[in-house]
Design an enzyme around this catalytic site. Structure first.
Site, PDB file in Angstrom:
ATOM      1  N   HIS A  70       0.865  -1.178   0.000  1.00  0.00           N
ATOM      2  CA  HIS A  70       0.000   0.000   0.000  1.00  0.00           C
ATOM      3  C   HIS A  70       0.903   1.230   0.000  1.00  0.00           C
ATOM      4  CE1 HIS A  70      -3.181  -2.722   1.994  1.00  0.00           C
ATOM      5  NE2 HIS A  70      -3.449  -2.597   0.708  1.00  0.00           N
ATOM      6  N   GLU A 230       1.338  -5.059  11.107  1.00  0.00           N
ATOM      7  CA  GLU A 230       0.869  -3.672  11.183  1.00  0.00           C
ATOM      8  C   GLU A 230       1.659  -2.970  12.281  1.00  0.00           C
ATOM      9  OE1 GLU A 230      -1.330  -2.319   9.205  1.00  0.00           O
ATOM     10  OE2 GLU A 230      -2.329  -4.040   8.253  1.00  0.00           O
TER      11      GLU A 230
END
Length: 356
Positions: A70, A230
């Site tokens: 991303h 994450e």
């Protein structure tokens, strides 16, 4: 000519070279570092590094590290760039084969999560679906799969791990957490738990089925020990407080150098382990999702709470509290809107280090 100049065309580092060449079809370029390590720039944003044949690989492993799948999740990209710069400047020597990937350079330049389609839904062959035909992100996903296949084949006999590094688009009640892709019959090795804690990642989510994210591809197809990790909140390049990412930087540097794992120490001495109990899917025009758009990951809901409903069905929290992760109502019909998860007791494979 210096290795950096051969690989990066006189740009100051890997990241600046990658951002400057998003519209260029770069040829493969090979060089060697002064200590004998071999480096191949396979494509823009992809480096394959191999230590000298006579150098020990104490951990008997090969590593795939990816970031920027991303494009707006910039902190892990900056961490990898720092480690590459250290290696190329001779601050330490590489002990294990390494494939480093900056996943989506055009989205990185644009400062967007993706340009045409979420690239982290295009792996495990999903890039071949007709709706993704001709899309640049589909071609990139296919190329990255092939690079990982070649890397795994070249290093058979070594323990293969893949860490796909991200930051979250929304706040989280647990700042750092890892997702372990589902592979039938597999449990998390204690050494991988210890690595997560070394990286200051205290929460682990066990996935419930195979998926189309990058780490699921390497886990299911290449049999790697793979994790999506994450590491905090999305920020633009230059706006990250990289002090908050020192855990993952130190842990990766240690692995790259082939050093032994440190002892697990407080405060990072146990994992909290969650499992998926329900996957929320967009069921169509009558679908209604009752989780606010701004809710933080790991927000807990009490038994009986209605999470979603449509004209035929609904989902209510069961007999114990459940938390939501990755809520996002703005997805096409049939795609994941979020996951409902629940803390669980740990199995023996997770008992070293202790988990709660």
């Amino acid at each position: 000519m210096k290795a950096t100049n051969q690989l990066f065309d006189f740009h100051p580092d890997w990241l600046s070279h990658t951002l400057a060449n998003t519209s260029t079809d770069l040829p493969e370029t090979k060089t060697a570092l002064p200590d004998g390590a071999q480096v191949s720039r396979k494509a823009n944003g992809v480096l394959w590094l191999t230590p000298p044949a006579d150098r020990a690989n104490p951990n008997q492993e090969a590593l795939i590290i990816s970031a920027g799948v991303h494009g707006n999740e910039t902190a892990p990209i900056e961490v990898l760039n720092t480690l590459v710069s250290e290696l190329f400047s001779g601050e330490w020597s590489l002990a294990c084969p390494l494939l480093l990937i900056l996943g989506n350079p055009p989205a990185m330049v644009a400062g967007e999560r993706f340009l045409e389609v979420n690239m982290n839904r295009l792996f495990n062959g999903a890039h071949g679906k007709p709706e993704y035909s001709g899309l640049a992100e589909g071609r990139r996903a296919r190329f990255l799969e092939e690079m990982c296949r070649q890397f795994a084949m070249a290093h058979q006999g070594l323990a293969l791990s893949h860490y796909d590094l991200h930051t979250a688009i929304r706040p989280s009640k647990r700042e750092r957490f890892a997702l372990y892709p589902f592979v039938d019959g597999r449990s998390v090795p204690a050494g991988q738990c210890a690595f997560l804690l070394e990286a200051e990642v205290e929460t682990l989510l066990l996935q419930h089925k195979e998926s189309t994210v990058f780490s699921s591809f390497t886990a299911s197809t290449l049999k790697a020990e793979s994790f999506t990790i994450e590491l905090g909140k999305v920020e633009p390049f230059g706006r990250n407080d990289l002090r908050r990412f020192q855990g993952i930087e130190r842990a990766l540097r240690r692995r790259f150098r082939g050093e032994a794992a440190p002892a697990v120490r407080p405060p990072f001495d146990h994992l909290t382990v969650f499992e998926v109990v329900h996957e929320v899917l967009n069921t169509g025009p009558s679908f209604r999702f009752h989780v606010p758009d701004d809710v933080a990951n790991f927000t807990e809901y009490q038994p009986g709470t209605v999470i979603w409903e449509d004209d035929q069905d609904d989902y209510r929290v069961g007999t114990a509290p459940e938390a939501v992760v990755f809520p996002n109502r703005a997805v096409p019909v049939g795609q994941r809107v979020g996951l409902m998860i629940r803390a669980r007791c740990t199995g023996p494979a997770l008992s070293e280090p202790p988990c709660t």
